[in-house]
Design an enzyme around this catalytic site. Sequence first.
Site, mmCIF file in Angstrom:
data_model
loop_
_atom_site.group_PDB
_atom_site.id
_atom_site.type_symbol
_atom_site.label_atom_id
_atom_site.label_comp_id
_atom_site.label_asym_id
_atom_site.label_seq_id
_atom_site.Cartn_x
_atom_site.Cartn_y
_atom_site.Cartn_z
ATOM 1 N N HIS B 12 15.379 22.632 -12.420
ATOM 2 C CA HIS B 12 14.025 22.677 -12.354
ATOM 3 C C HIS B 12 13.581 21.653 -11.158
ATOM 4 O O HIS B 12 12.627 21.130 -11.527
ATOM 5 C CB HIS B 12 13.171 22.921 -13.671
ATOM 6 N N HIS B 59 7.616 15.392 -17.457
ATOM 7 C CA HIS B 59 8.231 14.426 -16.911
ATOM 8 C C HIS B 59 7.319 13.176 -16.694
ATOM 9 O O HIS B 59 6.444 12.960 -15.602
ATOM 10 C CB HIS B 59 8.726 14.750 -15.547
ATOM 11 N N HIS B 193 22.784 15.015 -12.143
ATOM 12 C CA HIS B 193 21.966 14.129 -11.180
ATOM 13 C C HIS B 193 21.613 12.879 -11.786
ATOM 14 O O HIS B 193 21.322 13.032 -13.168
ATOM 15 C CB HIS B 193 20.695 15.112 -10.964
ATOM 16 N N GLU B 240 19.474 16.370 -19.455
ATOM 17 C CA GLU B 240 18.393 17.371 -19.543
ATOM 18 C C GLU B 240 19.006 18.629 -19.899
ATOM 19 O O GLU B 240 18.574 19.549 -20.488
ATOM 20 C CB GLU B 240 17.765 17.722 -18.099
#
Lengths: 129, 281
Positions: B12, B59, B193, B240
Amino acid sequence: MSQDYHDIPGTYVFDAEASRKGYHLNMFCMSLRHAGNRADFLADEADYLSRFPMSEEQRRAVLERDWNGMLRLGGNIYYTSKLAATDGLNFQQLAAIMTGVSEQDYRAMMLGGGRPIEGNRSKKEWSHG
Amino acid sequence: MAEIIAGYASSHVPAIGVAIDQGKTGENYWQPVFAGYEASRKWIAEQNPDVIIMVYNDHATAFSLEMIPTFALGCAAEFAIADEGWGPRPVPKVVGHPELAWHIAQSVILDEFDLTIVNQMEVDHGLTVPLSLAFGQPEAWPCPVIPLAVNVVQYPPPTGHRCLQLGRAIRKAVASFGPDLKVVIFGTGGMSHQLQAERAGLINADFDNRFLDLLVNDPEAAAAIPHVDYLREAGSEGIELVMWLVMRGALSPDVRQIHRHYHVPASNTAVGHLVLENQPA
Protein backbone atom coordinates in the site's frame (compact mmCIF):
# COMPACT_ATOMS: atom_id res chain seq x y z
CA MET A 1 12.12 -9.00 26.87
CA SER A 2 14.43 -10.38 24.22
CA GLN A 3 15.92 -7.63 22.08
CA ASP A 4 17.43 -9.79 19.40
CA TYR A 5 16.98 -6.98 16.87
CA HIS A 6 19.65 -4.66 18.31
CA ASP A 7 22.18 -6.36 16.08
CA ILE A 8 20.50 -5.03 12.91
CA PRO A 9 22.62 -2.19 11.50
CA GLY A 10 21.34 1.27 10.60
CA THR A 11 17.93 0.56 12.09
CA TYR A 12 16.03 1.90 15.11
CA VAL A 13 13.31 -0.53 16.14
CA PHE A 14 10.46 1.48 17.68
CA ASP A 15 10.16 -0.58 20.83
CA ALA A 16 8.95 0.27 24.33
CA GLU A 17 12.16 2.07 25.26
CA ALA A 18 12.11 4.23 22.12
CA SER A 19 8.40 4.94 22.52
CA ARG A 20 8.83 6.14 26.10
CA LYS A 21 11.84 8.27 25.24
CA GLY A 22 10.28 9.73 22.11
CA TYR A 23 6.71 10.31 23.25
CA HIS A 24 6.71 14.13 23.20
CA LEU A 25 8.92 14.33 20.12
CA ASN A 26 6.51 12.07 18.26
CA MET A 27 3.44 13.88 19.55
CA PHE A 28 4.94 17.16 18.30
CA CYS A 29 5.30 15.53 14.87
CA MET A 30 1.74 14.24 15.14
CA SER A 31 0.46 17.78 15.65
CA LEU A 32 1.79 18.64 12.17
CA ARG A 33 -0.97 16.52 10.67
CA HIS A 34 -3.09 19.68 10.81
CA ALA A 35 -2.43 22.40 8.24
CA GLY A 36 -2.91 25.20 10.78
CA ASN A 37 -0.26 23.71 13.05
CA ARG A 38 2.13 23.29 10.12
CA ALA A 39 1.81 27.01 9.39
CA ASP A 40 2.28 27.95 13.07
CA PHE A 41 5.36 25.77 13.33
CA LEU A 42 6.97 27.19 10.19
CA ALA A 43 6.23 30.76 11.36
CA ASP A 44 8.24 30.30 14.59
CA GLU A 45 9.73 26.85 15.04
CA ALA A 46 11.35 27.37 18.46
CA ASP A 47 8.22 28.95 19.90
CA TYR A 48 6.01 26.15 18.58
CA LEU A 49 8.39 23.52 19.98
CA SER A 50 8.20 25.10 23.43
CA ARG A 51 4.63 23.77 23.67
CA PHE A 52 6.02 20.22 23.85
CA PRO A 53 8.01 19.05 26.88
CA MET A 54 10.75 17.31 24.93
CA SER A 55 14.46 17.19 25.78
CA GLU A 56 16.88 19.87 24.62
CA GLU A 57 18.59 17.26 22.48
CA GLN A 58 15.31 16.35 20.78
CA ARG A 59 14.48 20.02 20.25
CA ARG A 60 17.86 20.61 18.65
CA ALA A 61 17.49 17.58 16.40
CA VAL A 62 14.17 18.97 15.15
CA LEU A 63 15.51 22.48 14.55
CA GLU A 64 18.59 21.08 12.77
CA ARG A 65 16.52 18.52 10.88
CA ASP A 66 18.86 15.81 12.14
CA TRP A 67 16.61 13.00 10.89
CA ASN A 68 18.69 10.07 12.14
CA GLY A 69 19.24 11.93 15.42
CA MET A 70 15.47 12.17 15.89
CA LEU A 71 15.19 8.39 15.41
CA ARG A 72 18.03 7.78 17.86
CA LEU A 73 16.20 9.97 20.39
CA GLY A 74 13.01 7.95 20.17
CA GLY A 75 11.40 9.35 17.03
CA ASN A 76 9.49 7.00 14.77
CA ILE A 77 9.67 7.36 11.00
CA TYR A 78 5.88 7.61 10.53
CA TYR A 79 5.94 10.58 12.92
CA THR A 80 9.12 12.27 11.72
CA SER A 81 7.85 11.95 8.15
CA LYS A 82 5.12 14.46 9.12
CA LEU A 83 7.89 16.96 9.83
CA ALA A 84 9.41 16.02 6.47
CA ALA A 85 6.03 16.60 4.81
CA THR A 86 5.88 20.02 6.46
CA ASP A 87 9.22 20.76 4.78
CA GLY A 88 7.85 19.52 1.45
CA LEU A 89 9.91 16.32 1.44
CA ASN A 90 8.50 12.94 0.38
CA PHE A 91 9.61 9.58 1.78
CA GLN A 92 12.19 9.01 -0.94
CA GLN A 93 13.82 12.41 -0.45
CA LEU A 94 13.86 11.80 3.30
CA ALA A 95 15.43 8.37 2.81
CA ALA A 96 18.17 9.88 0.64
CA ILE A 97 19.02 12.38 3.40
CA MET A 98 19.04 9.69 6.11
CA THR A 99 21.35 7.47 4.08
CA GLY A 100 23.68 10.33 3.16
CA VAL A 101 23.35 10.18 -0.61
CA SER A 102 21.83 12.46 -3.23
CA GLU A 103 18.20 11.96 -4.17
CA GLN A 104 19.35 10.94 -7.64
CA ASP A 105 21.74 8.29 -6.32
CA TYR A 106 19.13 6.95 -3.91
CA ARG A 107 16.56 6.70 -6.69
CA ALA A 108 19.12 4.91 -8.88
CA MET A 109 19.85 2.44 -6.07
CA MET A 110 16.14 1.66 -5.76
CA LEU A 111 15.77 1.25 -9.52
CA GLY A 112 18.71 -1.14 -9.38
CA GLY A 113 16.83 -3.40 -6.98
CA GLY A 114 17.33 -1.54 -3.71
CA ARG A 115 19.90 -1.91 -0.97
CA PRO A 116 20.88 -5.60 -1.06
CA ILE A 117 20.40 -7.78 2.00
CA GLU A 118 23.87 -9.28 1.56
CA GLY A 119 26.25 -7.43 3.83
CA ASN A 120 23.42 -5.56 5.57
CA ARG A 121 22.13 -8.12 8.05
CA SER A 122 24.24 -7.39 11.13
CA LYS A 123 26.33 -4.70 12.74
CA LYS A 124 29.26 -7.08 12.50
CA GLU A 125 28.97 -7.09 8.71
CA TRP A 126 28.97 -3.29 8.71
CA SER A 127 32.03 -3.00 10.93
CA HIS A 128 33.95 -5.31 8.61
CA GLY A 129 32.50 -3.77 5.49
CA MET B 1 -25.33 -16.70 4.41
CA ALA B 2 -22.38 -14.40 3.97
CA GLU B 3 -19.14 -15.86 2.67
CA ILE B 4 -15.54 -14.82 2.19
CA ILE B 5 -14.92 -15.82 -1.42
CA ALA B 6 -11.36 -14.65 -1.98
CA GLY B 7 -8.32 -12.84 -0.68
CA TYR B 8 -6.45 -9.92 -2.24
CA ALA B 9 -3.00 -9.00 -0.96
CA SER B 10 -1.13 -5.88 -1.96
CA SER B 11 1.48 -3.40 -0.87
CA HIS B 12 0.00 0.00 0.00
CA VAL B 13 2.91 2.34 -0.84
CA PRO B 14 1.79 5.98 -0.49
CA ALA B 15 3.67 7.00 -3.65
CA ILE B 16 1.40 4.62 -5.62
CA GLY B 17 -1.55 6.72 -4.44
CA VAL B 18 0.24 9.89 -5.49
CA ALA B 19 0.98 8.41 -8.94
CA ILE B 20 -2.70 7.54 -9.41
CA ASP B 21 -3.94 10.89 -8.09
CA GLN B 22 -1.54 12.82 -10.33
CA GLY B 23 -2.17 10.77 -13.49
CA LYS B 24 1.36 9.32 -13.65
CA THR B 25 0.47 5.64 -13.96
CA GLY B 26 1.61 5.48 -17.59
CA GLU B 27 5.08 6.88 -16.90
CA ASN B 28 8.04 4.55 -17.47
CA TYR B 29 8.78 4.40 -13.76
CA TRP B 30 5.23 3.45 -12.80
CA GLN B 31 4.01 1.41 -15.75
CA PRO B 32 5.50 -1.92 -14.54
CA VAL B 33 3.91 -1.42 -11.12
CA PHE B 34 0.42 -0.82 -12.48
CA ALA B 35 0.64 -3.41 -15.28
CA GLY B 36 0.61 -6.05 -12.55
CA TYR B 37 -2.79 -4.85 -11.33
CA GLU B 38 -4.68 -4.90 -14.64
CA ALA B 39 -5.74 -8.55 -14.42
CA SER B 40 -6.87 -8.20 -10.82
CA ARG B 41 -8.91 -5.09 -11.62
CA LYS B 42 -10.87 -7.15 -14.16
CA TRP B 43 -11.08 -10.03 -11.69
CA ILE B 44 -12.55 -7.94 -8.89
CA ALA B 45 -15.01 -6.22 -11.24
CA GLU B 46 -16.25 -9.68 -12.25
CA GLN B 47 -16.46 -10.84 -8.63
CA ASN B 48 -18.39 -7.69 -7.77
CA PRO B 49 -18.05 -8.17 -3.99
CA ASP B 50 -20.76 -6.87 -1.66
CA VAL B 51 -18.31 -6.01 1.11
CA ILE B 52 -14.54 -5.71 1.50
CA ILE B 53 -12.75 -6.37 4.76
CA MET B 54 -9.57 -4.29 4.60
CA VAL B 55 -6.72 -5.42 6.84
CA TYR B 56 -4.29 -2.50 6.89
CA ASN B 57 -2.30 -0.38 9.26
CA ASP B 58 -2.74 3.17 10.32
CA HIS B 59 0.47 5.21 9.94
CA ALA B 60 0.25 7.63 12.89
CA THR B 61 -2.96 9.05 11.48
CA ALA B 62 -6.13 8.01 13.32
CA PHE B 63 -4.06 6.50 16.11
CA SER B 64 -1.06 8.20 17.66
CA LEU B 65 0.99 7.19 20.67
CA GLU B 66 -1.99 8.26 22.80
CA MET B 67 -3.69 4.98 22.00
CA ILE B 68 -2.27 1.93 20.26
CA PRO B 69 -4.84 -0.80 19.65
CA THR B 70 -3.33 -4.03 18.37
CA PHE B 71 -6.44 -4.91 16.33
CA ALA B 72 -9.11 -2.24 15.74
CA LEU B 73 -12.27 -2.93 13.75
CA GLY B 74 -14.09 -0.02 12.12
CA CYS B 75 -17.80 -0.38 12.86
CA ALA B 76 -18.88 3.10 11.70
CA ALA B 77 -21.21 3.94 8.82
CA GLU B 78 -18.45 5.92 7.12
CA PHE B 79 -14.79 6.84 7.40
CA ALA B 80 -13.31 10.18 6.28
CA ILE B 81 -10.09 10.39 4.25
CA ALA B 82 -7.21 11.64 6.42
CA ASP B 83 -4.74 14.47 5.86
CA GLU B 84 -1.39 12.74 6.46
CA GLY B 85 0.60 15.94 6.17
CA TRP B 86 0.40 16.43 2.40
CA GLY B 87 -3.39 17.10 2.36
CA PRO B 88 -6.11 14.39 2.07
CA ARG B 89 -6.00 12.14 -1.02
CA PRO B 90 -8.69 13.13 -3.56
CA VAL B 91 -10.61 9.85 -3.24
CA PRO B 92 -14.20 9.08 -2.20
CA LYS B 93 -15.04 8.68 1.46
CA VAL B 94 -15.18 5.10 2.65
CA VAL B 95 -18.62 3.72 3.45
CA GLY B 96 -18.65 1.04 6.12
CA HIS B 97 -20.93 -1.91 6.81
CA PRO B 98 -21.90 -1.53 10.48
CA GLU B 99 -24.13 -4.64 10.66
CA LEU B 100 -21.48 -7.02 9.43
CA ALA B 101 -18.70 -5.20 11.28
CA TRP B 102 -20.53 -5.42 14.61
CA HIS B 103 -21.35 -9.04 13.92
CA ILE B 104 -17.67 -9.79 13.32
CA ALA B 105 -16.66 -7.86 16.46
CA GLN B 106 -19.08 -9.79 18.66
CA SER B 107 -18.22 -13.11 17.10
CA VAL B 108 -14.43 -12.82 17.32
CA ILE B 109 -14.47 -11.33 20.83
CA LEU B 110 -16.52 -14.29 22.04
CA ASP B 111 -14.01 -16.41 20.13
CA GLU B 112 -11.35 -14.90 22.44
CA PHE B 113 -9.86 -12.25 20.10
CA ASP B 114 -10.07 -9.07 22.17
CA LEU B 115 -10.21 -6.49 19.42
CA THR B 116 -11.01 -2.81 19.76
CA ILE B 117 -14.28 -1.44 18.36
CA VAL B 118 -13.92 1.90 16.58
CA ASN B 119 -16.82 4.21 15.71
CA GLN B 120 -14.88 7.30 14.66
CA MET B 121 -11.78 6.94 12.52
CA GLU B 122 -10.12 8.65 9.58
CA VAL B 123 -8.44 6.30 7.15
CA ASP B 124 -5.06 6.84 5.53
CA HIS B 125 -3.11 5.56 2.51
CA GLY B 126 -2.84 2.10 4.07
CA LEU B 127 -6.52 1.63 3.32
CA THR B 128 -7.10 3.89 0.32
CA VAL B 129 -4.15 2.87 -1.89
CA PRO B 130 -5.30 -0.77 -2.21
CA LEU B 131 -8.82 0.47 -3.05
CA SER B 132 -7.37 2.68 -5.79
CA LEU B 133 -5.34 -0.22 -7.16
CA ALA B 134 -8.41 -2.46 -7.22
CA PHE B 135 -11.00 0.04 -8.47
CA GLY B 136 -9.19 2.98 -10.10
CA GLN B 137 -10.75 6.41 -9.67
CA PRO B 138 -14.53 6.00 -9.30
CA GLU B 139 -16.91 8.71 -8.01
CA ALA B 140 -17.75 6.38 -5.13
CA TRP B 141 -16.17 3.09 -4.06
CA PRO B 142 -18.24 0.23 -5.49
CA CYS B 143 -18.99 -1.45 -2.15
CA PRO B 144 -18.80 -0.93 1.61
CA VAL B 145 -15.45 -1.48 3.32
CA ILE B 146 -14.85 -2.72 6.87
CA PRO B 147 -11.46 -1.46 8.09
CA LEU B 148 -9.39 -3.70 10.34
CA ALA B 149 -6.41 -1.69 11.55
CA VAL B 150 -3.46 -3.70 12.87
CA ASN B 151 -0.69 -2.07 14.90
CA VAL B 152 2.62 -2.58 13.11
CA VAL B 153 4.18 0.78 14.04
CA GLN B 154 4.81 0.27 17.75
CA TYR B 155 6.95 -2.82 18.33
CA PRO B 156 5.85 -5.53 18.88
CA PRO B 157 3.06 -6.05 16.38
CA PRO B 158 0.91 -9.14 16.86
CA THR B 159 2.66 -12.36 15.88
CA GLY B 160 2.12 -13.91 12.49
CA HIS B 161 0.48 -16.86 14.18
CA ARG B 162 -2.00 -14.61 16.00
CA CYS B 163 -2.83 -12.86 12.72
CA LEU B 164 -3.47 -16.19 10.98
CA GLN B 165 -5.72 -17.29 13.86
CA LEU B 166 -7.64 -14.01 13.80
CA GLY B 167 -8.24 -14.51 10.09
CA ARG B 168 -9.74 -17.93 10.85
CA ALA B 169 -12.03 -16.39 13.47
CA ILE B 170 -13.13 -13.74 10.96
CA ARG B 171 -13.92 -16.45 8.41
CA LYS B 172 -16.13 -18.18 10.98
CA ALA B 173 -17.76 -14.88 11.94
CA VAL B 174 -18.63 -13.97 8.36
CA ALA B 175 -20.01 -17.45 7.67
CA SER B 176 -22.44 -17.04 10.57
CA PHE B 177 -23.87 -13.76 9.26
CA GLY B 178 -27.40 -14.23 7.88
CA PRO B 179 -27.67 -12.11 4.73
CA ASP B 180 -26.16 -13.44 1.50
CA LEU B 181 -23.06 -11.33 0.99
CA LYS B 182 -19.95 -11.98 -1.09
CA VAL B 183 -16.97 -10.75 0.89
CA VAL B 184 -13.40 -10.26 -0.33
CA ILE B 185 -10.73 -9.79 2.33
CA PHE B 186 -7.68 -7.63 1.62
CA GLY B 187 -4.32 -8.03 3.36
CA THR B 188 -2.09 -5.04 2.74
CA GLY B 189 1.37 -3.59 3.40
CA GLY B 190 4.87 -4.82 2.70
CA MET B 191 6.70 -6.25 0.97
CA SER B 192 10.34 -5.77 1.97
CA HIS B 193 11.12 -2.14 2.71
CA GLN B 194 12.87 0.04 5.20
CA LEU B 195 12.00 3.72 5.34
CA GLN B 196 14.24 4.75 8.22
CA ALA B 197 17.84 5.52 9.09
CA GLU B 198 21.10 4.43 7.45
CA ARG B 199 19.77 1.11 6.13
CA ALA B 200 16.77 2.72 4.34
CA GLY B 201 16.13 1.29 0.90
CA LEU B 202 16.66 -2.33 1.89
CA ILE B 203 14.95 -4.79 -0.47
CA ASN B 204 15.06 -8.57 -0.25
CA ALA B 205 13.44 -10.19 -3.27
CA ASP B 206 14.37 -13.71 -2.12
CA PHE B 207 12.60 -13.21 1.20
CA ASP B 208 9.58 -11.68 -0.52
CA ASN B 209 9.18 -14.44 -3.09
CA ARG B 210 9.58 -17.12 -0.45
CA PHE B 211 6.93 -15.36 1.64
CA LEU B 212 4.57 -15.30 -1.36
CA ASP B 213 5.13 -19.05 -1.89
CA LEU B 214 4.55 -19.85 1.77
CA LEU B 215 1.50 -17.65 2.08
CA VAL B 216 -0.17 -19.56 -0.73
CA ASN B 217 0.94 -23.11 0.05
CA ASP B 218 2.13 -23.28 3.64
CA PRO B 219 0.58 -20.47 5.69
CA GLU B 220 1.54 -22.16 8.97
CA ALA B 221 5.20 -21.84 7.98
CA ALA B 222 4.70 -18.18 7.03
CA ALA B 223 2.97 -17.61 10.38
CA ALA B 224 5.97 -19.06 12.21
CA ILE B 225 8.38 -16.40 10.91
CA PRO B 226 9.62 -14.54 14.01
CA HIS B 227 9.51 -10.75 14.14
CA VAL B 228 13.30 -10.44 14.12
CA ASP B 229 13.42 -12.20 10.75
CA TYR B 230 11.05 -9.65 9.21
CA LEU B 231 13.03 -6.77 10.73
CA ARG B 232 16.41 -8.11 9.65
CA GLU B 233 15.54 -9.73 6.30
CA ALA B 234 12.63 -7.59 5.02
CA GLY B 235 13.50 -4.25 6.62
CA SER B 236 12.01 -2.54 9.65
CA GLU B 237 8.78 -1.70 7.81
CA GLY B 238 8.61 -5.10 6.08
CA ILE B 239 7.04 -6.42 9.27
CA GLU B 240 3.74 -5.11 7.85
CA LEU B 241 3.59 -8.48 6.09
CA VAL B 242 2.02 -10.05 9.21
CA MET B 243 -1.20 -8.41 8.02
CA TRP B 244 -1.26 -10.65 4.94
CA LEU B 245 -1.64 -13.58 7.34
CA VAL B 246 -5.00 -12.28 8.62
CA MET B 247 -6.20 -12.37 5.01
CA ARG B 248 -4.78 -15.86 4.48
CA GLY B 249 -6.34 -17.19 7.67
CA ALA B 250 -9.75 -16.06 6.45
CA LEU B 251 -9.46 -18.33 3.38
CA SER B 252 -9.80 -22.09 3.02
CA PRO B 253 -6.75 -24.22 3.90
CA ASP B 254 -6.12 -24.82 0.20
CA VAL B 255 -6.42 -21.89 -2.16
CA ARG B 256 -6.09 -21.30 -5.87
CA GLN B 257 -3.64 -18.58 -6.87
CA ILE B 258 -5.42 -16.48 -9.49
CA HIS B 259 -2.81 -13.81 -9.84
CA ARG B 260 0.68 -12.93 -8.61
CA HIS B 261 2.80 -9.87 -9.23
CA TYR B 262 6.12 -8.66 -7.88
CA HIS B 263 8.04 -5.54 -8.79
CA VAL B 264 10.88 -3.43 -7.39
CA PRO B 265 10.68 -0.52 -6.77
CA ALA B 266 7.79 1.74 -5.92
CA SER B 267 9.55 4.58 -4.17
CA ASN B 268 11.34 2.75 -1.29
CA THR B 269 9.39 -0.47 -1.45
CA ALA B 270 9.04 -3.87 -3.10
CA VAL B 271 5.52 -4.25 -4.46
CA GLY B 272 3.84 -7.63 -4.07
CA HIS B 273 0.34 -8.64 -5.05
CA LEU B 274 -1.66 -11.86 -4.81
CA VAL B 275 -5.23 -12.89 -5.59
CA LEU B 276 -6.31 -16.14 -3.97
CA GLU B 277 -9.64 -17.93 -4.34
CA ASN B 278 -11.02 -20.47 -1.90
CA GLN B 279 -10.81 -24.12 -2.89
CA PRO B 280 -13.60 -26.39 -1.71
CA ALA B 281 -12.18 -29.04 0.62
